[in-house]
Design a protein around this motif. Structure first.
Motif, short mmCIF file in Angstrom:
data_model
loop_
_atom_site.label_atom_id
_atom_site.label_comp_id
_atom_site.label_asym_id
_atom_site.label_seq_id
_atom_site.Cartn_x
_atom_site.Cartn_y
_atom_site.Cartn_z
N PHE A 1 0.83 -1.20 0.00
CA PHE A 1 0.00 0.00 0.00
C PHE A 1 0.87 1.26 0.00
CE2 PHE A 1 -2.49 3.15 2.57
CZ PHE A 1 -3.48 3.40 1.63
N LEU A 2 1.90 1.28 0.83
CA LEU A 2 2.78 2.44 0.92
C LEU A 2 3.57 2.63 -0.37
CD1 LEU A 2 3.82 4.76 2.59
CD2 LEU A 2 5.49 3.22 3.64
N ALA A 3 4.04 1.53 -0.96
CA ALA A 3 4.76 1.63 -2.23
C ALA A 3 3.86 2.23 -3.32
CB ALA A 3 5.26 0.26 -2.67
N LEU A 4 2.60 1.82 -3.34
CA LEU A 4 1.65 2.35 -4.32
C LEU A 4 1.38 3.83 -4.06
CD1 LEU A 4 -0.89 -0.61 -4.53
CD2 LEU A 4 0.73 0.11 -6.30
N LEU A 5 1.28 4.21 -2.79
CA LEU A 5 1.09 5.62 -2.46
C LEU A 5 2.24 6.47 -2.99
CD1 LEU A 5 -0.20 5.60 1.25
CD2 LEU A 5 -1.45 6.44 -0.73
N ILE A 6 3.45 5.99 -2.76
CA ILE A 6 4.64 6.72 -3.22
C ILE A 6 4.71 6.73 -4.75
CG2 ILE A 6 7.16 6.73 -3.24
CD1 ILE A 6 7.00 5.43 -0.42
N GLY A 7 4.39 5.62 -5.36
CA GLY A 7 4.55 5.48 -6.80
C GLY A 7 3.47 6.11 -7.64
N THR A 8 2.31 6.40 -7.03
CA THR A 8 1.20 6.94 -7.82
C THR A 8 0.68 8.28 -7.31
OG1 THR A 8 -0.54 5.86 -6.51
CG2 THR A 8 0.45 4.58 -8.31
N ALA A 9 0.96 8.60 -6.04
CA ALA A 9 0.41 9.82 -5.41
C ALA A 9 -1.11 9.84 -5.50
CB ALA A 9 1.00 11.07 -6.05
N SER A 10 -1.70 8.66 -5.50
CA SER A 10 -3.14 8.55 -5.69
C SER A 10 -3.90 8.59 -4.37
CB SER A 10 -3.47 7.25 -6.44
OG SER A 10 -2.83 7.22 -7.69
N VAL B 1 8.70 19.63 -11.57
CA VAL B 1 7.76 18.99 -12.49
C VAL B 1 6.69 20.00 -12.90
CG1 VAL B 1 6.04 17.15 -12.73
CG2 VAL B 1 8.16 16.73 -11.45
N PRO B 2 6.41 20.14 -14.19
CA PRO B 2 5.42 21.11 -14.65
C PRO B 2 4.06 20.92 -13.96
CG PRO B 2 6.64 20.24 -16.51
CD PRO B 2 7.05 19.43 -15.31
N GLU B 3 3.41 22.03 -13.69
CA GLU B 3 2.13 22.00 -12.97
C GLU B 3 1.10 21.13 -13.68
OE1 GLU B 3 -1.35 25.08 -11.37
OE2 GLU B 3 0.47 25.84 -12.36
N ILE B 4 1.09 21.17 -15.01
CA ILE B 4 0.11 20.39 -15.74
C ILE B 4 0.32 18.89 -15.55
CG2 ILE B 4 1.45 20.32 -17.89
CD1 ILE B 4 -1.21 20.61 -19.39
N GLU B 5 1.59 18.47 -15.40
CA GLU B 5 1.86 17.05 -15.15
C GLU B 5 1.42 16.66 -13.75
OE1 GLU B 5 5.42 15.08 -16.18
OE2 GLU B 5 5.90 16.41 -17.86
N VAL B 6 1.70 17.52 -12.77
CA VAL B 6 1.28 17.23 -11.39
C VAL B 6 -0.23 17.14 -11.32
CG1 VAL B 6 1.32 18.02 -9.00
CG2 VAL B 6 3.33 18.36 -10.45
N ALA B 7 -0.92 18.06 -11.98
CA ALA B 7 -2.38 18.06 -11.97
C ALA B 7 -2.94 16.80 -12.62
CB ALA B 7 -2.91 19.30 -12.69
N SER B 8 -2.33 16.39 -13.73
CA SER B 8 -2.78 15.18 -14.43
C SER B 8 -2.56 13.94 -13.57
CB SER B 8 -2.03 15.04 -15.76
OG SER B 8 -2.47 13.91 -16.47
N LEU B 9 -1.39 13.85 -12.93
CA LEU B 9 -1.08 12.71 -12.07
C LEU B 9 -2.03 12.63 -10.89
CD1 LEU B 9 1.22 10.46 -11.56
CD2 LEU B 9 2.08 12.09 -9.88
N MET B 10 -2.34 13.78 -10.29
CA MET B 10 -3.17 13.82 -9.10
C MET B 10 -4.67 13.68 -9.42
SD MET B 10 -0.92 14.34 -6.61
CE MET B 10 -1.82 15.03 -5.24
N GLY B 11 -5.01 13.78 -10.69
CA GLY B 11 -6.41 13.69 -11.05
C GLY B 11 -7.16 14.99 -10.84
#
Length: 220
Positions: free
Chosen positions: A8-17, A118-128
């Protein structure tokens, strides 16, 4: 940490989901061939809390590969609805504040990505997060070769930093353990053979260092 919490922690770190998305994430949603994770399971409607398609960081591949099918986070081979109990136990054992919750990792990763340029648009896309220019292109962006490349690289850098810290911590632990054993031996106190082999190099303690998934071999 128990294996399911490490995953679970690895997924949290790897996806920021979001934590709930990761507890529901299955192996079938992870396309390692194309390096993409679709956080929105088949049949689930898209809601305001977007579950985007995101790239697979290199460090996370071995974790995903360790699961053949079904949910990635399981306890006794069963899906997990909540992980609060295991999280609290690990947090208390580490001496961390009660304010440290799974969402803390998501927020921390967002901060790390922004800090690393990291560009803001990438962070926004990753975070949903919703952004005007992502509304129409978001469904296609994952097919680009450079899909969230900066975010992916930054996540792997964070994972490597954690790995280095964990390795140093294990070295310090072994030095303290060996020091205690040496002082015990000088007192001529009988010791079992296994007690004399507490010290291991970090690379030997694969299951206890860094962020590698626990396998049956590592458990032994």
């Amino acid at each position: 940490m128990p294996p399911h919490l490490r995953m679970f922690l690895a997924l949290l770190i790897g996806t920021a989901s979001r934590p709930e998305a990761l507890l529901q994430l299955t192996r079938e949603q992870c396309d390692l061939k194309h390096g993409v994770i679709d956080l929105n399971p088949p049949g689930r409607a898209r809601t305001k809390k977007r579950r985007p398609r995101i790239p697979v960081p290199e460090f996370l591949r071995s974790w995903i590969e360790s699961v053949s099918f079904g949910p990635l986070v399981t306890y006794k081979s069963k899906p997990i609805l909540k992980i609060n109990g295991a999280w609290r136990a690990a947090r208390n054992a580490a001496g961390l504040s009660p304010e440290i919750v799974p969402y803390t990792i998501r927020h921390t990763m967002a901060t790390e990505l922004i800090t690393r340029g990291v560009p803001e648009i990438e962070v926004a896309s990753l975070m949903g997060h919703a952004m005007p220019n992502l509304r129409t292109t978001g469904r296609y962006v994952h097919v680009r070769p450079d899909f969230l490349a900066n975010a992916k690289q930054a996540i792997d850098e964070v994972a490597s930093a954690i790995d280095r810290v964990a390795a140093r911590s294990m070295v310090n632990f072994n030095m303290r353990a060996n020091s205690v054993l040496d002082s015990t031996a000088k007192d001529d106190t009988p010791m079992h053979k296994s007690q004399k082999t507490v010290g291991f190099l970090p690379e030997q303690m694969v299951g206890a260092t860094g962020i590698e998934p626990v396998t049956p071999t590592m458990s032994r």
